[in-house]
Design an enzyme around this catalytic site. Structure first.
Site, PDB file in Angstrom:
ATOM      1  N   HIS A 256       0.859  -1.191   0.000  1.00 60.45           N
ATOM      2  CA  HIS A 256       0.000   0.000   0.000  1.00 60.45           C
ATOM      3  C   HIS A 256       0.891   1.236   0.000  1.00 60.45           C
ATOM      4  CE1 HIS A 256      -2.942   2.988   1.262  1.00 60.45           C
ATOM      5  NE2 HIS A 256      -3.900   2.098   1.047  1.00 60.45           N
ATOM      6  N   CYS A 294      -3.655   2.323  -4.585  1.00 61.20           N
ATOM      7  CA  CYS A 294      -4.637   3.094  -3.821  1.00 61.20           C
ATOM      8  C   CYS A 294      -4.720   4.486  -4.431  1.00 61.20           C
ATOM      9  CB  CYS A 294      -4.263   3.165  -2.346  1.00 61.20           C
ATOM     10  SG  CYS A 294      -5.505   4.061  -1.378  1.00 61.20           S
ATOM     11  N   ASP A 375     -12.723   1.266  -0.771  1.00 64.19           N
ATOM     12  CA  ASP A 375     -11.931   1.782   0.335  1.00 64.19           C
ATOM     13  C   ASP A 375     -12.817   2.584   1.275  1.00 64.19           C
ATOM     14  OD1 ASP A 375      -9.667   2.025   1.846  1.00 64.19           O
ATOM     15  OD2 ASP A 375      -8.600   3.335   0.495  1.00 64.19           O
ATOM     16  N   HIS A 376     -12.489   3.810   1.568  1.00 64.73           N
ATOM     17  CA  HIS A 376     -13.251   4.598   2.531  1.00 64.73           C
ATOM     18  C   HIS A 376     -14.519   5.162   1.897  1.00 64.73           C
ATOM     19  CE1 HIS A 376      -9.023   5.469   4.357  1.00 64.73           C
ATOM     20  NE2 HIS A 376      -9.462   4.265   4.665  1.00 64.73           N
ATOM     21  N   TYR A 392     -14.742   3.699   7.621  1.00 62.89           N
ATOM     22  CA  TYR A 392     -15.356   2.454   7.150  1.00 62.89           C
ATOM     23  C   TYR A 392     -16.846   2.401   7.504  1.00 62.89           C
ATOM     24  CZ  TYR A 392     -10.725   0.974   5.881  1.00 62.89           C
ATOM     25  OH  TYR A 392      -9.483   0.896   5.295  1.00 62.89           O
TER      26      TYR A 392
END
Length: 427
Positions: A256, A294, A375-376, A392
């Site tokens: 990441h 990402c 992801d978020h 999350y």
């Protein structure tokens, strides 16, 4: 791409039954209850894998099998911890799990200053404020040399951080912020930076730590004298040790990027721009040594061209995080809508959908699919009251997944690929 969701195990308030209704195909998870530095047993891996499969999904990605600090800084027990990692990785391979996301960021996995920063629409997002973070570093953490480092950044030392804040009087903003702080506000800032973003994963901090700043200082001290080049060498040593296992069990390791993509807290950071990525991949030129692309982390840095990076590194990408950040004129950034921000998710979907089709022609069945998660997500419509982990949310991520699923269906039609929505009847 395989639509996945980060799930925090059987104690997660968001259940697999809920995720099945959303059309989630793959689960991204880990053995979150296992202490750092301990071997993951086949029995525990198998139990979680079978539980996921009982809901009609698969364990697509391990995020994360944590790399302990001693491996990163090169401690006395590094070799022993590498052996522990190799044993856990072998057990994952024997249980048929073929993708592991990890990070090599010292101490902190990721950093934000605001967990619930309000958007114009009334929802909230994660946010990073340069003066708030600098205040934390100088006055709360009280890191040695911190004020001098921030003064150099503010004066324009040529770093990507100094470029990000060009044109603002950072030191004056730090002092203005300091003047309005209270002990309660300081506690909240420490909680947001240290605990809320870190405490829910198997990392260095956890909910309930009574003296997080003292622990933070102890961890920082481990990196005294450790340079970026040292960290790169330590990573190479670790990767070379585990690659034979990856080759044997066809396991893709995907690092990441640094989040945010800047050096922080005086720590060495080795994956925040194009040249860093190239150096990392060149160091261990094995196809199993690859990226978690990402888009959110990379887009938080104005120095990164996200589409260019995707085009350059798609063949070495094993896992995709589709989200995006918006950078304000003053350099602060927030997590944006999945259809906005600096990352063009439509173009990224084209790049990675094409890549998945390419590898289906040449890769082994175990690693031909390219998993993706949004992801978020925003915190919205009552998410904030449910006790979800920072970033999350349920409804916010569901909203993001719906946006991205629409993108993927459109891109697949452009590419002549028949799109099948998970959870519905097939022709």
């Amino acid at each position: 791409m395989v639509k996945t969701w980060r799930w925090f195990g059987k104690k997660d308030k968001i259940t697999l039954a809920m995720l099945k209704q959303l059309g989630v195909e793959g689960i991204v998870t880990a053995l979150y209850d296992e202490p750092l530095g301990q071997v993951w047993s086949r029995e525990k891996i198998r139990d979680l894998k079978e539980y996921i499969e009982s809901y009609g999904m698969k364990w697509s990605v391990v995020e994360s099998l944590p790399v302990t600090e001693t491996i990163k800084y090169g401690g006395k027990d590094r070799d022993q911890q590498i052996e522990v990692y190799k044993e856990s990785l072998t057990n994952l391979g024997k249980e048929g799990i073929h993708c592991v996301c990890y990070n090599f960021m010292p101490v902190l996995d990721w950093a934000r200053t605001d967990i619930y920063h309000e958007n114009p629409n009334g929802a909230t997002n994660l946010y990073f404020s340069w003066p708030k973070f600098a205040y934390f570093d100088i006055y709360l953490l009280q890191r040695k040399g911190a004020k001098e480092e921030w003064e150099a950044i503010a004066k324009g030392n040529g770093s990507n951080a100094s470029k990000a804040i060009a044109g603002r009087d950072l030191m004056a903003e730090i002092e203005a912020f300091k003047a309005q702080q209270t002990p309660e506000k300081d506690f909240q800032l420490v909680d947001d930076i240290v605990i809320k973003t870190q405490g829910f994963v198997a990392g260095n901090f956890k909910e309930g730590d009574e003296k997080p700043l003292e622990l933070f200082r102890e961890l920082l001290a481990l990196y005294d004298g450790v340079t970026k080049e040292d960290l790169q060498r330590n990573m190479k040593t670790w990767l070379e040790a585990i690659m034979p296992i990856c080759d044997e069990y066809d396991i893709d390791m995907c690092i990441h990027p640094d989040d945010p993509p800047f050096p922080i807290l005086g720590l060495p950071r080795i994956l925040n721009c194009d040249s860093d990525i190239q150096t990392f991949l060149d160091a261990v030129p094995n196809i199993h040594n690859g990226l978690t692309f990402c888009a959110g982390s990379l887009s938080a840095g104005g120095h990164n061209d996200i589409t260019y990076l995707a085009e350059k590194y798609h063949e070495r990408t094993h896992f995709v995080h589709l989200r995006s950040c918006h950078i304000f004129p003053n350099g602060d950034f927030t997590e944006a809508s999945h259809l906005g921000g600096r990352a063009d998710l439509v173009e990224l979907a084209r790049i990675f959908e094409k890549e998945e089709q390419r590898r289906k022609q040449i890769r082994k069945p175990t690693t031909q699919d390219l998993p993706m998660r949004v992801d978020h997500g925003m915190t919205m419509l009552g998410d904030e009251d449910k006790g979800y982990n920072a970033g999350y949310s349920f409804l916010g991520r569901m909203f993001g997944l719906a946006q991205v699923e629409g993108i993927l269906a459109t891109v697949d039609k452009e590419l002549g690929i028949k799109y099948v929505q998970p959870g519905f009847f097939k022709d």
